[in-house]
Write a protein that holds these residues in place. Structure first.
Motif, PDB file in Angstrom:
ATOM      1  N   ARG A 106     -27.197  47.175  28.093  1.00 18.14           N
ATOM      2  CA  ARG A 106     -27.368  46.504  26.793  1.00 18.14           C
ATOM      3  C   ARG A 106     -27.528  44.998  26.980  1.00 18.14           C
ATOM      4  O   ARG A 106     -28.378  44.369  26.351  1.00 18.14           O
ATOM      5  N   GLU A 156     -23.558  51.259  30.782  1.00 20.64           N
ATOM      6  CA  GLU A 156     -24.191  51.105  29.470  1.00 20.64           C
ATOM      7  C   GLU A 156     -24.063  49.668  28.971  1.00 20.64           C
ATOM      8  O   GLU A 156     -25.014  49.110  28.411  1.00 20.64           O
ATOM      9  N   GLU A 158     -30.962  44.248  28.587  1.00 18.45           N
ATOM     10  CA  GLU A 158     -32.034  44.455  27.605  1.00 18.45           C
ATOM     11  C   GLU A 158     -32.047  43.332  26.564  1.00 18.45           C
ATOM     12  O   GLU A 158     -33.105  42.779  26.248  1.00 18.45           O
ATOM     13  N   ASP A 209     -21.124  39.986  23.775  1.00 15.29           N
ATOM     14  CA  ASP A 209     -21.165  41.208  24.600  1.00 15.29           C
ATOM     15  C   ASP A 209     -20.788  40.912  26.046  1.00 15.29           C
ATOM     16  O   ASP A 209     -20.052  41.671  26.671  1.00 15.29           O
TER      17      ASP A 209
END
Length: 182
Positions: free
Chosen positions: A99, A95, A102, A140
């Protein structure tokens, strides 16, 4: 990297084949190729290889060259896959990776669209983009690296990613230092 690997593997292939033929083959005169030297050895080796396909020295040159080229391309592809790994499908990503991919895609499209307009992009617009898009994406990536979520990347790609993170942080610091306060 590909060209160098191709050349090395192709050369190794050609040297191996000519070495094997030179050690085991016999010239058209009946003499062992291993006992020959220089141009006579090269000619006899190429003629022997060409004889496999029903030709002479020219055919041997073509066969040896094609084999070296094919081995070089195959070796280059294999070497790159060992170093760079295989591309994974998006459904195979965690995941966190999804993220990041994307967000990077959205950011890339936004930058391409802005550059395609060919209008001047102000320093303020760049600063805003970096704060609302680049910094969160970078955070991130850093968090995923720190948490070990990207440990399934091969060592080469993980090192490249860390290098990109360091470079991007450096660019963001310079941008912040030169930002227009208004």
């Amino acid at each position: 990297m590909g060209v160098a690997t191709n050349a090395v593997v192709g050369s190794a292939f050609a040297a191996s084949i000519t070495g094997i033929v030179g050690s085991l083959g016999t010239a058209g005169t009946g003499a062992a190729i291993a006992g020959l030297s220089g141009a006579a050895k090269t000619s006899a080796t190429l003629a022997w290889i060409g004889g496999i396909v029903g030709g002479g020295m020219a055919a041997g040159t073509v066969v040896l060259g094609a084999g070296a080229l094919g081995a070089g391309i195959y070796g280059s592809i294999r070497f790159r896959r060992v170093i760079l790994g295989y591309a994974r499908r998006s459904e195979d990503l965690s995941e966190a990776e999804q993220r990041i991919v994307e967000a990077a895609g959205v950011l890339t499209v936004a930058i391409r669209n802005a550059l395609a307009v060919e209008e001047h992009i102000s320093g303020r617009e760049v600063a805003v983009l970096s704060r609302v898009a680049v910094e969160p994406l970078l955070a991130d990536v850093e968090a995923a690296l720190k948490a070990g979520l990207l440990d399934d990347l091969n060592t080469f790609n993980r090192a490249r990613l860390r290098g990109h993170v360091i470079n991007l942080r450096s660019h963001l610091r310079r941008l912040e230092a030169n930002a227009d306060p208004s």
